[in-house]
Each structure stands twice: as structure tokens, then as C-alpha cells.
Design an enzyme around this catalytic site. Structure first.
Site, PDB file in Angstrom:
ATOM      1  N   THR A  60      31.878  18.497  32.374  1.00 45.60           N
ATOM      2  CA  THR A  60      31.193  19.480  33.218  1.00 45.60           C
ATOM      3  C   THR A  60      31.348  19.140  34.694  1.00 45.60           C
ATOM      4  O   THR A  60      31.305  20.033  35.539  1.00 45.60           O
ATOM      5  CB  THR A  60      29.690  19.560  32.879  1.00 45.60           C
ATOM      6  N   ASP A  61      31.543  17.849  35.021  1.00 42.67           N
ATOM      7  CA  ASP A  61      31.492  17.468  36.451  1.00 42.67           C
ATOM      8  C   ASP A  61      32.566  18.165  37.269  1.00 42.67           C
ATOM      9  O   ASP A  61      32.282  18.702  38.340  1.00 42.67           O
ATOM     10  CB  ASP A  61      31.512  15.943  36.647  1.00 42.67           C
ATOM     11  N   SER A 119      37.961   2.009  27.409  1.00 38.04           N
ATOM     12  CA  SER A 119      37.068   2.409  26.327  1.00 38.04           C
ATOM     13  C   SER A 119      36.262   3.649  26.662  1.00 38.04           C
ATOM     14  O   SER A 119      35.297   3.966  25.983  1.00 38.04           O
ATOM     15  CB  SER A 119      36.087   1.263  26.019  1.00 38.04           C
ATOM     16  N   GLY A 120      36.588   4.315  27.754  1.00 37.79           N
ATOM     17  CA  GLY A 120      35.824   5.489  28.145  1.00 37.79           C
ATOM     18  C   GLY A 120      34.475   5.128  28.757  1.00 37.79           C
ATOM     19  O   GLY A 120      33.569   5.953  28.813  1.00 37.79           O
ATOM     20  N   LEU A 121      34.336   3.866  29.226  1.00 42.36           N
ATOM     21  CA  LEU A 121      33.074   3.434  29.841  1.00 42.36           C
ATOM     22  C   LEU A 121      33.241   3.199  31.343  1.00 42.36           C
ATOM     23  O   LEU A 121      32.447   2.534  31.977  1.00 42.36           O
ATOM     24  CB  LEU A 121      32.552   2.167  29.147  1.00 42.36           C
ATOM     25  N   GLU A 172      40.150   8.110  43.637  1.00 46.83           N
ATOM     26  CA  GLU A 172      40.639   7.710  42.311  1.00 46.83           C
ATOM     27  C   GLU A 172      41.642   8.725  41.750  1.00 46.83           C
ATOM     28  O   GLU A 172      42.443   8.400  40.886  1.00 46.83           O
ATOM     29  CB  GLU A 172      39.468   7.482  41.346  1.00 46.83           C
ATOM     30  N   ASP A 176      31.689   9.279  37.407  1.00 39.63           N
ATOM     31  CA  ASP A 176      31.772   7.844  37.153  1.00 39.63           C
ATOM     32  C   ASP A 176      31.416   7.030  38.397  1.00 39.63           C
ATOM     33  O   ASP A 176      30.651   6.056  38.325  1.00 39.63           O
ATOM     34  CB  ASP A 176      33.184   7.483  36.676  1.00 39.63           C
TER      35      ASP A 176
HETATM   36  C1  GLA Z   1      36.247  11.008  32.761  1.00 41.83           C
HETATM   37  C2  GLA Z   1      36.208  11.451  34.212  1.00 41.83           C
HETATM   38  C3  GLA Z   1      34.844  12.020  34.571  1.00 41.83           C
HETATM   39  C4  GLA Z   1      34.420  13.093  33.579  1.00 41.83           C
HETATM   40  C5  GLA Z   1      34.588  12.612  32.135  1.00 41.83           C
HETATM   41  C6  GLA Z   1      34.337  13.706  31.128  1.00 41.83           C
HETATM   42  O1  GLA Z   1      35.378   9.926  32.569  1.00 41.83           O
HETATM   43  O2  GLA Z   1      36.504  10.366  35.061  1.00 41.83           O
HETATM   44  O3  GLA Z   1      34.864  12.509  35.886  1.00 41.83           O
HETATM   45  O4  GLA Z   1      35.124  14.280  33.794  1.00 41.83           O
HETATM   46  O5  GLA Z   1      35.877  12.087  31.915  1.00 41.83           O
HETATM   47  O6  GLA Z   1      33.017  14.154  31.188  1.00 41.83           O
END
Ligand code: GLA
Length: 413
Positions: free
Chosen positions: A24-25, A114-116, A164, A175
Site C-alpha cells: 500500500t505504501d 528475509s523480508g524484514l 534506496e 521500511d
Molecule cells: C518492500 C518495500 C516496501 C513495501 C513492501 C510491501 O518491503 O521496500 O516499501 O512496499 O515491500 O508492502
């Protein structure tokens, strides 16, 4: 020439777990993450020449050096130094003079790829170290008595979100904002255009179990193309949906010209969301409609979830997490069999909610547990997800309880 200043500093930047509000961001809609008690840290000393020299205890990350002069050229795609280069480039392009450099070591316990958001944590830690080296304070943005002004956390978060993108992902700003604005014990409502962060207390007795799908989700590599494709589809869907709103213009669009594309923000607050979706469905291709439906419904879920947390109605929060996961799986098509399996096992073992977290395409899921379900959920995941795949138990990087932690900063060592 080395500085005679022997002081050593530590820039610490946390990773994040997004609780709800996925993809959504970059569509201008809020997100609802926590900063976590796992971080990336740079231990450094300031050097008098404009150079960055960093290494890492991990053999995966080769030492590198580059000059703090424009243009800062990228290293090969996938090279970890690109996140540090991105931070330096962002600061230089913002007009910050970087006459002094840093040398030191990067470490930390935030799981990588890891998506973190370990990558955004590295970007933010690098920026904080370079700002410290060059005498620029980072604060809450209040004007100072002497007329000078430090850079605010909000400014830095927005700047690093743009910086980034140098690494390739058309990311939104979640993030970097979560990393800089974390508050212990709190989730963060982050809004965009302009960036705003509102901490919301997480009720006592509730925990966030993070479980890796064992599939790497690297922002600079494989997932990048599919992520950027989603961002493009959302823009296309929005532009094409203009004819589906009354009078050919967005609700709440005030005196905008009738051919102005609506913003997702206007659509989320539409009075009749069902009617809106029915009209849009007639206009968009099936794929674009699914992307559109995810964004609009997820936007509503974020507001409902925040309210549920404020009302200490965490079972409701959990249900919204499950709806979010289903939408990411079916409409946004960013889940994987592994992430679906983790969500299924966690819910069967008693979690109040579970969903993939971050961009998807691998990475981690997050499960909402109360004190009595944390252990059974972790045991079930170990027995039913990890042992069959690993032949043994997961490491503490793969399965752990994430605590909502504080934001990034620099300390003297
Ligand atoms: C990644 C991006 C974020 C966001 C997420 C999905 O982490 O860096 O800006 O878009 O994916 O919600």
C-alpha cells in the site's frame, strides 16, 4: 589521512515486521509495521578523508571502499555495498557535504534477505554514520535556539526511501520510516505524502511470531522485477479506473479537473466500496482489477486494524491479518506455497491471525499469538514446517518472537 579523534561510534538500525498494509505504501496508503529488536549495526570511527571503508565478520560480505564524491557509481547488482552507496548518494544529492568519511565493521542480528528490511536498516545505519561523521544531528525536527536545524527523522526517512530506489526496487517509504521511528512496545501507523508516523501501543500479552519461508526475498535480486511490475500495474489500474467513479472523477476530488485520475486514498474512503469495485471491474482487465481490489481493500483493513488494536480487540486484528493474507495470495499474487503453509499451520495451532509480511515472493510470515499460544504455534511450525524441510529444528533466525523495538540511532562506544 586518519583522524586523530579515536572515538568509536555505533550506528544501530532495526529491521521491521509489517503487521498489516502490504503493497500500500507506494500507492500512497498507510501501513502498520513495528520496528523489531533485531538490527544492523555499523561500528565505525570517523576519518578525515571523504571515503567509506567497511567490512563484515561474515564471509558473504566482502570488504569494500568508495570515495564520497559525486557521482557515486554502483557496484555490481546484488553487491551489498550498493545499500551504503545509496545512502551516501542520497545525502550528497540532498546537498549535504560529506567531507569526512567512516571506516568500520557492519554486523547485526537482523536476518538477511528475509523480508524484514535488513537492507533498509543498512541504508539508514550508513546515513546516520555519515551524518555523525559530518556533524549533522538527526532529531525530531524542532527548530533550534541558535537558528541552525538538524535533519529531522521524517526528512531522513523520506530521503533514504528515495535513495534506496538507486538499488532498483520502486519501494514505498515504509521500511526506512519504521526503522527511524520505532517505539518500544508500539506499532506504527505510517502515512505518506506527507510522511507522518503515529505510534499505537500493542496491548499487553500479545506477541508477534516471525517464521521464515526459507525462500530468500532479496530486494536487489529476483523479487525486484515482480515487485516493480505490481507497482506499475497499480498505476495503470488507477489511471484506467477514472471512468468508474461518478461524473468521471474521483470522489472527494473537490475542484479537480474531471479527467484527473483519482488517488487510491480517495477510493479507500469511498462511501460505497462495493459499488466502486463493481464499476471498476467492468473497466479493468481481470489482472488489473485484482491488483486494484487488493490495494483498496487493504487500505480499509489498515484503518480497521489500527482501530481494533486501539480497542484491544486483537482477535479482530488477527482476522484482518488473515483477510490481508488471502488478498495478497489471490488478488496480488505475491504469496508462495511455503508462506501459505506457514499461515495455515500457525492458524491451526491457535494463532489469532497470520499473514505474509513484507513484499512476499518468499521471506517471512508473521503470526499474532497471545501468551498461551506462542509455544504451541512455534512447536507446530517446527514439527510441521521446518523439520520436514530441514531435517531438524529451525535456527533462531528462522523462527522467533519479534518485540516492537525503538528506532535507529548512533551511540558512542
Ligand atoms: C518492500 C518495500 C516496501 C513495501 C513492501 C510491501 O518491503 O521496500 O516499501 O512496499 O515491500 O508492502
Amino acid at each position: 589521512m586518519r583522524s586523530r579523534d579515536a572515538a568509536r561510534w555505533r550506528a544501530i538500525a532495526p529491521g521491521r515486521v509489517n503487521l498489516i498494509g502490504e503493497h500500500t505504501d507506494y500507492n500512497g496508503l498507510p501501513v502498520f509495521p513495528i520496528a523489531i529488536d533485531r538490527d544492523v549495526r555499523i561500528e565505525f570511527r570517523v576519518v578525515d578523508d571523504p571515503v567509506v571503508r567497511l567490512d563484515s565478520p561474515s564471509a558473504r560480505f566482502a570488504p569494500f571502499a568508495f570515495q564520497l564524491k559525486r557521482p557515486i557509481e554502483p557496484a555490481a547488482q546484488g553487491d551489498w555495498s550498493n545499500y551504503v552507496r545509496a545512502a551516501a548518494r542520497g545525502l550528497l544529492e540532498h546537498g549535504i557535504s560529506l567531507k569526512r568519511g567512516i571506516e568500520g565493521t557492519v554486523s547485526g542480528d537482523a536476518p538477511i534477505a528475509s523480508g524484514l528490511s535488513s537492507s533498509s536498516a543498512l541504508v539508514v545505519a550508513s546515513a546516520l554514520a555519515l551524518l555523525k561523521a559530518n556533524g549533522v544531528d538527526v532529531d525530531d525536527g524542532a527548530a533550534r535556539g541558535d537558528g541552525s536545524r538538524a535533519m529531522s527523522r521524517l526528512e531522513l526517512a523520506a530521503l533514504m526511501a528515495r535513495a534506496e530506489r538507486f538499488v532498483g526496487l520502486e519501494g514505498g517509504g515504509m521500511d526506512q520510516a519504521a526503522c527511524l521511528h520505532g517505539v518500544e512496545g508500539h506499532a506504527l501507523r505510517i502515512e505518506f505524502d506527507p510522511l507522518r508516523v503515529t505510534p499505537v501501543p500493542v496491548p499487553d500479552g500479545w506477541r508477534w511470531v516471525v517464521a521464515s519461508s526459507l525462500v530468500r526475498a532479496e530486494k536487489s535480486a529476483g523479487a525486484r522485477g515482480r515487485y516493480n511490475e505490481r507497482a506499475r500495474q497499480c498505476r495503470e489500474a488507477l489511471a484506467a479506473s477514472v471512468g468508474a467513479v461518478p461524473g468521471g472523477q474521483a470522489p472527494n476530488s473537490g475542484n479537480r479537473a474531471t479527467n484527473t485520475a483519482p488517488a487510491y486514498n480517495d477510493l479507500v474512503s469511498a462511501a460505497d466500496p462495493g459499488g466502486l469495485l463493481r464499476r471498476v471491474r467492468r473497466i479493468l482487465s481481470p489482472v488489473l482489477f485484482r491488483r486494484f481490489r487488493h490495494v483498496v481493500t487493504e487500505g480499509r483493513r489498515v484503518a480497521l486494524a489500527e482501530q481494533a488494536m486501539r480497542d484491544v480487540n486483537m482477535h479482530r486484528f488477527g482476522q484482518l491479518m488473515v483477510r490481508s493474507h488471502e488478498s495478497l495470495r489471490d488478488d496480488y499474487e505475491v504469496s508462495t506455497g511455503e508462506l501459505d503453509a506457514i499461515v495455515g499451520v500457525a492458524l491451526e495451532a491457535g494463532a489469532a491471525g497470520a499473514r505474509l509480511t513484507g513484499a512476499g515472493f518468499g521471506g517471512c510470515a508473521v503470526a499474532l499469538c497471545d501468551d498461551s499460544t506462542v509455544a504451541p504455534v512455534m512447536e507446530a511450525l517446527t514439527a510441521r514446517f521446518y523439520k520436514p524441510r530441514l531435517g531438524g529444528p529451525p535456527t533462531t533466525d528462522m523462527l522467533f518472537v519479534a518485540k516492537p523495538g525503538g528506532g535507529a540511532g548512533v551511540q558512542e562506544m
